[in-house]
Design a protein around this motif. Structure first.
Motif, short mmCIF file in Angstrom:
data_model
loop_
_atom_site.label_atom_id
_atom_site.label_comp_id
_atom_site.label_asym_id
_atom_site.label_seq_id
_atom_site.Cartn_x
_atom_site.Cartn_y
_atom_site.Cartn_z
N PRO A 18 0.46 -1.09 -0.01
CA PRO A 18 -0.08 0.19 0.44
C PRO A 18 0.66 1.38 0.18
CG PRO A 18 -0.99 -1.61 1.65
CD PRO A 18 0.68 -2.29 1.49
N LEU A 19 0.38 2.41 -0.65
CA LEU A 19 1.66 3.28 -0.78
C LEU A 19 1.62 4.27 0.36
CD1 LEU A 19 2.36 5.45 -3.25
CD2 LEU A 19 0.42 6.54 -2.52
N ALA A 20 0.95 3.92 2.12
CA ALA A 20 0.78 4.48 3.01
C ALA A 20 0.38 3.59 3.94
CB ALA A 20 -0.54 5.91 2.99
N ARG A 21 1.09 2.96 5.23
CA ARG A 21 0.00 2.53 6.18
C ARG A 21 0.33 3.45 7.51
NH1 ARG A 21 3.79 -0.98 4.23
NH2 ARG A 21 4.38 -2.06 5.62
N ALA A 22 -0.67 3.29 8.18
CA ALA A 22 -0.37 3.72 9.78
C ALA A 22 1.29 3.22 10.50
CB ALA A 22 -1.26 3.29 10.66
N ILE A 23 2.33 3.84 10.60
CA ILE A 23 3.17 4.01 11.38
C ILE A 23 3.21 2.60 12.76
CG2 ILE A 23 5.45 4.47 12.13
CD1 ILE A 23 5.66 6.37 10.34
N ALA B 99 5.79 4.50 0.99
CA ALA B 99 6.20 4.77 0.24
C ALA B 99 5.97 7.06 0.50
CB ALA B 99 5.78 4.76 -1.49
N TRP B 100 4.44 6.63 1.19
CA TRP B 100 4.15 8.47 1.33
C TRP B 100 4.12 8.26 2.79
CZ3 TRP B 100 -2.26 9.47 -0.31
CH2 TRP B 100 -2.03 10.27 0.48
N LEU B 101 5.27 8.85 2.95
CA LEU B 101 5.21 9.15 4.16
C LEU B 101 4.61 10.51 5.03
CD1 LEU B 101 7.42 9.19 7.27
CD2 LEU B 101 8.32 11.47 5.84
N ALA B 102 4.03 11.14 3.97
CA ALA B 102 2.42 12.64 5.04
C ALA B 102 1.22 11.74 5.06
CB ALA B 102 2.21 13.54 4.03
N GLY B 103 0.88 10.60 4.16
CA GLY B 103 -0.23 10.06 4.32
C GLY B 103 -0.50 8.68 5.36
N SER B 104 0.83 8.51 5.59
CA SER B 104 0.91 7.31 6.65
C SER B 104 1.25 7.72 8.00
CB SER B 104 2.46 6.75 6.85
OG SER B 104 2.95 5.85 5.60
N LEU B 105 1.41 9.36 8.30
CA LEU B 105 1.43 10.16 9.32
C LEU B 105 0.34 10.36 9.97
CD1 LEU B 105 4.81 12.31 8.88
CD2 LEU B 105 4.45 10.27 10.98
N GLN B 106 -0.82 10.63 8.59
CA GLN B 106 -1.83 11.11 8.76
C GLN B 106 -2.64 9.52 9.96
OE1 GLN B 106 -4.91 12.66 9.42
NE2 GLN B 106 -4.05 13.78 7.43
N LEU B 107 -2.42 8.72 9.30
CA LEU B 107 -2.99 7.14 9.08
C LEU B 107 -3.02 6.87 10.95
CD1 LEU B 107 -2.80 5.77 5.84
CD2 LEU B 107 -5.05 6.50 7.20
N SER B 108 -1.81 7.51 11.51
CA SER B 108 -0.91 7.30 12.08
C SER B 108 -2.08 8.00 13.51
CB SER B 108 0.43 7.45 12.89
OG SER B 108 0.91 6.31 11.08
N THR B 109 -1.61 7.14 14.71
CA THR B 109 -2.01 7.49 15.63
C THR B 109 -1.50 8.84 15.94
OG1 THR B 109 -0.43 6.74 17.35
CG2 THR B 109 -2.45 5.35 17.12
N ALA B 110 -1.53 9.85 17.49
CA ALA B 110 -0.55 10.96 17.80
C ALA B 110 0.72 10.90 17.86
CB ALA B 110 -1.75 11.75 18.13
N HIS C 26 4.17 11.70 16.31
CA HIS C 26 4.91 12.42 17.03
C HIS C 26 6.33 12.37 17.48
CE1 HIS C 26 1.58 15.09 18.61
NE2 HIS C 26 1.14 15.39 17.49
N ALA C 27 6.07 10.20 17.71
CA ALA C 27 7.32 9.99 18.20
C ALA C 27 8.50 10.42 16.53
CB ALA C 27 6.74 8.48 18.79
N TYR C 28 7.46 9.74 15.07
CA TYR C 28 8.34 9.92 14.45
C TYR C 28 8.94 11.34 13.82
CZ TYR C 28 9.50 8.81 9.78
OH TYR C 28 10.20 8.86 7.98
N LEU C 29 8.07 11.79 13.74
CA LEU C 29 8.93 12.96 13.47
C LEU C 29 10.17 13.78 14.56
CD1 LEU C 29 5.53 15.43 12.84
CD2 LEU C 29 7.07 14.71 11.34
N ALA C 30 9.65 13.13 15.99
CA ALA C 30 10.59 13.65 17.16
C ALA C 30 12.43 13.28 16.98
CB ALA C 30 10.76 13.47 17.96
N THR C 31 11.71 11.39 15.87
CA THR C 31 13.71 10.50 15.72
C THR C 31 13.77 10.63 14.75
OG1 THR C 31 11.67 8.98 15.59
CG2 THR C 31 12.69 9.56 17.88
N ASP C 32 12.79 10.64 13.45
CA ASP C 32 13.60 10.40 11.91
C ASP C 32 13.99 11.97 11.05
OD1 ASP C 32 12.22 7.45 12.64
OD2 ASP C 32 11.86 7.55 10.49
#
Length: 443
Positions: A394-399, A410-421, A425-431
């Motif tokens: 799938p182009l995006a999946r929840a992290i 492949a679609w990072l913003a789509g995956s983040l939109q599908l993920s829990t808050a 936040h953990a992804y954006l803080a560490t990657d």
């Protein structure tokens, strides 16, 4: 059925914001978007999301590119354009509809190509272990991928893989140093090099004949593709050069991201939106642009796995893994393509304004700031970056928590939109920032 609504979408508002008068290209594209949404009746909520993004983002992006390619071909004095499968299929369908509107006469033809076939034809059997295309893609090769790219039966070569130290675990890939070294040992074995020598020689000759049949390397030809590194087209030129031919075609791409080990030709290669080799248009490049544009350029048939001669021997024909793209059709390809064509049908006259700033605006809004519904529906698109078609995801999946990693999304913003808050936040803080900026991947 879900009837379209005439309410202006956020993408159409962006188009109007780029319009300076009621009859300019941005205004006409906005009108065409609304007309396409009105004409195409969605059969489901998902189809409505596919349609609205197609009308507001994909259609402007691809139509703008096709218009530019037609004018650029005329400017360069080309006699023909050859649209390379599979990314070039939708650009061909748009261009052949647009050419009469624009008053441009060119020989337009859709031709069959693939990284799998052209890269193989350009590879020396004695140098398989240094052939980057066997290892690289968005997802690095595992043992199954490696055999698929070579056209070898993994069952027949399983014992040799094991003897070379190659793990058959699908999660063990060429980005792991020991696996990569083992794969190279496997590729240097006599059994593999001898088997591939025959296959490569056969593929090479068929490609040369197919290229001649369709004038692919003629100086008056423009090869059309989405992009990116230029390696596939470089493989074609290398193969044809081995026959003594020195002619080169022009190359028209959406975007160009050549690598130090790749191929480009500043005199022949031109890109619509951006070219990292020249620095052109980099401000208009959305993060991870290849994933987005390749998704918009989904084809309706399977990968070209090779060529064969027809019984009379007069023509070389493509061999397709499948005659249809089953996964894309199940996702909503019909609704998507219908919307693109309705968009073009709604246009009036030639569009000569520079549409790239507007196209960047709608692409950035969708790709970097998707709604939850867009992330859900478009995130389900079956994206596959593998040359042999072995890595559909799938182009995006929840992290997922607690393992916070992008993985094969492949679609990072789509995956983040599908993920829990919390996961977001953990992804954006560490990657790394490179993931967020979408810098071109390296070798």
């Amino acid at each position: 059925m879900h009837n379209p609504t005439p309410t202006m979408t956020r993408y159409e508002r962006i188009m109007l914001n780029h319009s300076g008068r009621s009859d300019d290209a941005a205004a006409q594209f906005c009108d065409a978007s609304r007309a396409a949404r009105t004409k195409v009746v969605a059969e489901s909520d998902a189809d409505a999301v596919i349609r609205d993004v197609a009308a507001g983002v994909a259609a402007p992006a691809l139509t703008g590119c096709a218009i530019w390619m037609l004018f650029e071909a005329r400017r360069r004095g080309l006699a023909r354009l050859r649209f390379l499968s599979r990314d070039g299929q939708v650009l061909y369908e748009l261009a052949r509809r647009l050419a009469p509107i624009l008053g441009i006469e060119l020989d337009l033809q859709y031709v069959y190509s693939s990284r799998l076939t052209w890269s193989l034809a350009a590879t020396e059997p004695s140098n398989l272990d240094n052939a980057a295309w066997l290892f690289n893609s968005f997802m690095k090769s595992n043992a199954t991928d490696l055999c698929s790219r070579l056209g070898l039966s993994i069952d027949e070569y399983e014992s040799l893989l094991a003897a070379s130290g190659v793990s058959l675990d699908p999660e063990t890939r060429a980005d792991q140093i020991h696996q990569a070294a083992a794969m190279r040992r496997f590729l240097r074995t006599r059994k593999v090099t001898e088997a591939m020598a025959s296959r490569i020689s056969h593929t090479r000759q068929l490609l040369v004949d197919y290229a001649e049949q369709h004038a692919l390397t003629d100086p008056a030809t423009g090869l059309v593709d989405a992009g990116w590194t230029g390696r596939m087209i470089g493989s074609l030129i290398q193969v044809c050069r081995s026959t003594g031919s020195s002619s080169r075609p022009h190359v028209l791409l959406w975007g160009h991201e050549p690598r130090p080990s790749g191929w480009t030709d500043p005199a022949k290669v031109v890109a619509y939106v951006y070219n990292t080799a020249t620095g052109q248009g980099l401000d208009w490049r959305v993060p991870d642009a290849p994933f987005l544009v390749e998704s918009f350029c989904m084809g309706d048939h399977g990968i070209v796995s090779g060529y064969e001669r027809e019984r009379s021997g007069a023509k070389v024909l493509p061999i397709l893994q499948s005659s249809t793209n089953v996964a894309a059709e199940a996702w909503g390809l019909r609704a998507y393509r219908s919307t693109l064509y309705a968009f073009v049908e709604a246009l009036n006259g030639a569009q000569t304004d520079d549409l790239r700033p507007m196209i960047h605006g709608v692409m950035d809004a969708f790709w970097c700031h998707p709604t939850f519904d867009e992330a859900t529906v478009w995130g389900a698109y079956p994206y596959d970056s593998d040359p042999a078609g072995t890595a559909i995801r799938p182009l995006a999946r929840a992290i997922a928590e607690p393992r916070i990693a992008r993985g094969d999304r492949a679609w990072l913003a789509g995956s983040l939109q599908l993920s829990t808050a919390a996961a977001r936040h953990a992804y954006l803080a560490t990657d790394p920032n490179s993931d967020l900026s979408g810098a071109p991947a390296t070798d």
